[in-house]
Design a protein around this motif. Structure first.
Motif, short mmCIF file in Angstrom:
data_model
loop_
_atom_site.label_atom_id
_atom_site.label_comp_id
_atom_site.label_asym_id
_atom_site.label_seq_id
_atom_site.Cartn_x
_atom_site.Cartn_y
_atom_site.Cartn_z
N LEU A 17 0.84 -1.19 0.00
CA LEU A 17 0.00 0.00 0.00
C LEU A 17 0.87 1.24 0.00
CD1 LEU A 17 -2.77 -1.11 2.52
CD2 LEU A 17 -2.75 -1.28 0.03
N PRO A 18 0.41 2.32 -0.63
CA PRO A 18 1.27 3.50 -0.79
C PRO A 18 1.49 4.29 0.49
CG PRO A 18 -0.91 3.92 -1.70
CD PRO A 18 -0.88 2.47 -1.34
N GLU A 19 0.61 4.17 1.48
CA GLU A 19 0.71 4.96 2.70
C GLU A 19 0.65 4.06 3.93
OE1 GLU A 19 -2.50 7.66 2.49
OE2 GLU A 19 -1.72 8.79 0.76
N ARG A 20 1.35 4.51 4.99
CA ARG A 20 1.37 3.76 6.24
C ARG A 20 1.18 4.71 7.42
NH1 ARG A 20 6.15 -0.26 7.34
NH2 ARG A 20 4.92 -0.42 9.26
N ARG A 21 0.56 4.20 8.48
CA ARG A 21 0.35 4.98 9.69
C ARG A 21 1.39 4.62 10.74
NH1 ARG A 21 -4.72 3.74 13.37
NH2 ARG A 21 -3.12 2.58 14.50
N HIS A 22 1.72 5.60 11.56
CA HIS A 22 2.63 5.35 12.67
C HIS A 22 2.10 6.05 13.92
CE1 HIS A 22 6.20 4.49 14.94
NE2 HIS A 22 6.42 5.78 15.17
N ASP A 23 2.16 5.36 15.05
CA ASP A 23 1.79 5.93 16.34
C ASP A 23 3.05 6.12 17.17
OD1 ASP A 23 -0.80 5.86 15.56
OD2 ASP A 23 -1.42 4.22 16.87
N LEU A 24 3.42 7.38 17.39
CA LEU A 24 4.57 7.71 18.22
C LEU A 24 4.07 7.94 19.64
CD1 LEU A 24 7.54 8.44 18.63
CD2 LEU A 24 7.01 10.77 17.87
N VAL A 25 4.36 7.00 20.54
CA VAL A 25 3.87 7.04 21.92
C VAL A 25 5.00 7.45 22.84
CG1 VAL A 25 2.71 5.75 23.75
CG2 VAL A 25 2.23 5.22 21.35
N ILE A 26 4.78 8.52 23.61
CA ILE A 26 5.79 9.02 24.54
C ILE A 26 5.11 9.25 25.89
CG2 ILE A 26 7.45 10.85 25.04
CD1 ILE A 26 7.67 11.37 22.09
N GLY A 27 5.75 8.77 26.96
CA GLY A 27 5.23 8.97 28.31
C GLY A 27 5.78 10.23 28.93
N ILE A 28 4.92 11.06 29.50
CA ILE A 28 5.34 12.27 30.20
C ILE A 28 4.92 12.17 31.65
CG2 ILE A 28 5.14 13.61 28.07
CD1 ILE A 28 2.55 14.82 29.22
N GLY A 29 5.51 13.02 32.50
CA GLY A 29 5.19 12.99 33.91
C GLY A 29 3.80 13.52 34.21
N TYR A 30 3.23 13.07 35.32
CA TYR A 30 1.90 13.51 35.70
C TYR A 30 1.87 15.00 36.04
CZ TYR A 30 -0.60 9.07 35.71
OH TYR A 30 -1.24 7.92 35.31
N GLU A 31 3.02 15.54 36.42
CA GLU A 31 3.08 16.95 36.75
C GLU A 31 3.26 17.84 35.53
OE1 GLU A 31 7.19 15.27 36.71
OE2 GLU A 31 5.23 14.67 37.51
N ASP A 32 3.54 17.27 34.36
CA ASP A 32 3.76 18.06 33.14
C ASP A 32 2.43 18.45 32.50
OD1 ASP A 32 6.64 17.99 33.12
OD2 ASP A 32 6.49 15.87 32.59
#
Length: 295
Positions: free
Chosen positions: A185-200
């Protein structure tokens, strides 16, 4: 009254006449058979070439059929016609063709049983070439068999693994399992998952990710990138940036975006929590215990 010599001469002439008549009948009969066999051979040879050419032309017009299959089927049709022609020629000379067909069938069955695995690979190779779940140059994964396809043969498929190794996989193993094609297929999806602090600040983190997506030319504007909170973990809030790229750009874009997100979060003071283990207390207890034992 005829003498004995005249009687014997008459019998000899009569037998010679009968022999000549029988020879004439034999020559006429077999001459017709020979001529018929020659005509059948000429017609069959011409028909086999025409049929092979017609099959090749028909399959060539279909873009879904691989050139390897085109050549295989054209040769198969030609030799199948020639086999039928030979059986017809033998029938011209009075040979019982039913017994020949039976013998050919028995021989084909024996060969098929002896080469069952090989024939299975051939059948799978033909199906792979006709249905085209993957093509040369595409990266696939088939139940642990992964790599870039180099060549699709009738018996096996050659692949180049991600770390540059040569891999040959039997066609039957690729046909009987689900195949994931990463390049089709010509296109692909990506999920960039990053964890941040609860105080941010979550909104700031989402805004930073969206700015990175808009600034990256390899990320498509349609579908539009989307940043959202995907999980509330034990020690971090998972913020996800979902975006689409062209399939050839997926790998490099995902790595570059991960690096850019880390740099951008550091610049905006957004922390990325990670597990920490402190050993100072346990080490102090072990030290005091050792000192007491020594005293």
């Amino acid at each position: 009254m005829a003498t004995a010599s005249e009687s014997g001469l008459g019998k000899l002439v009569g037998s010679w006449g009968d022999a000549i008549d029988g020879l004439q009948i034999l020559v006429v009969t077999y001459a017709v058979s020979v001529v018929g066999a020659i005509l059948i051979l000429i017609a069959g040879w011409t028909m086999s070439r025409l049929m092979a050419r017609w099959v090749r032309s028909l399959l060539t017009r279909t873009h879904r059929v691989d050139p390897t299959v085109v050549g295989f089927f054209s040769i198969f049709v030609r030799y199948a016609v020639l086999v039928v022609v030979i059986i017809m020629v033998l029938g011209q000379f009075g040979v019982q063709t039913a017994s020949i067909i039976t013998a050919l069938g028995a021989a084909g069955l024996a060969i098929g049983l002896a080469l069952q695995g090989t024939l299975q690979n051939i059948a799978a190779g033909i199906m792979l070439l006709v249905l085209r779940p993957f093509r040369v140059g595409e990266y696939i994964d088939a139940d642990g068999i992964s790599g870039t396809v180099q060549e699709i043969g009738l018996f096996a498929t050659e692949l180049k693994t991600f770390d540059g190794l040569f891999l040959m996989a039997p066609n039957s193993q690729l046909w009987n399992v689900p195949v994931t094609n990463y390049s089709r297929l010509p296109e692909r999806r990506h999920d960039l998952v990053i964890g941040i602090g609860y105080e941010d600040d979550i909104d700031t983190a989402q805004s930073v990710l969206m700015d990175l997506a808009r600034a990256e030319p390899r990320i498509l504007a349609d579908p539009e990138p989307w940043a959202f909170v995907s999980e509330l973990g034990d020690s971090a809030v998972a913020v996800t940036l979902r975006y689409w790229t062209k399939s050839p750009d997926w790998w490099e874009t995902s790595r570059d975006m991960t690096k850019a997100a880390k740099i951008a979060f550091d610049e905006h003071g957004i922390s990325i929590p990670f597990p920490q283990i402190t050993y100072s207390g346990s080490l102090q207890v072990e030290k005091e215990t050792a000192e007491q034992a020594t005293a």
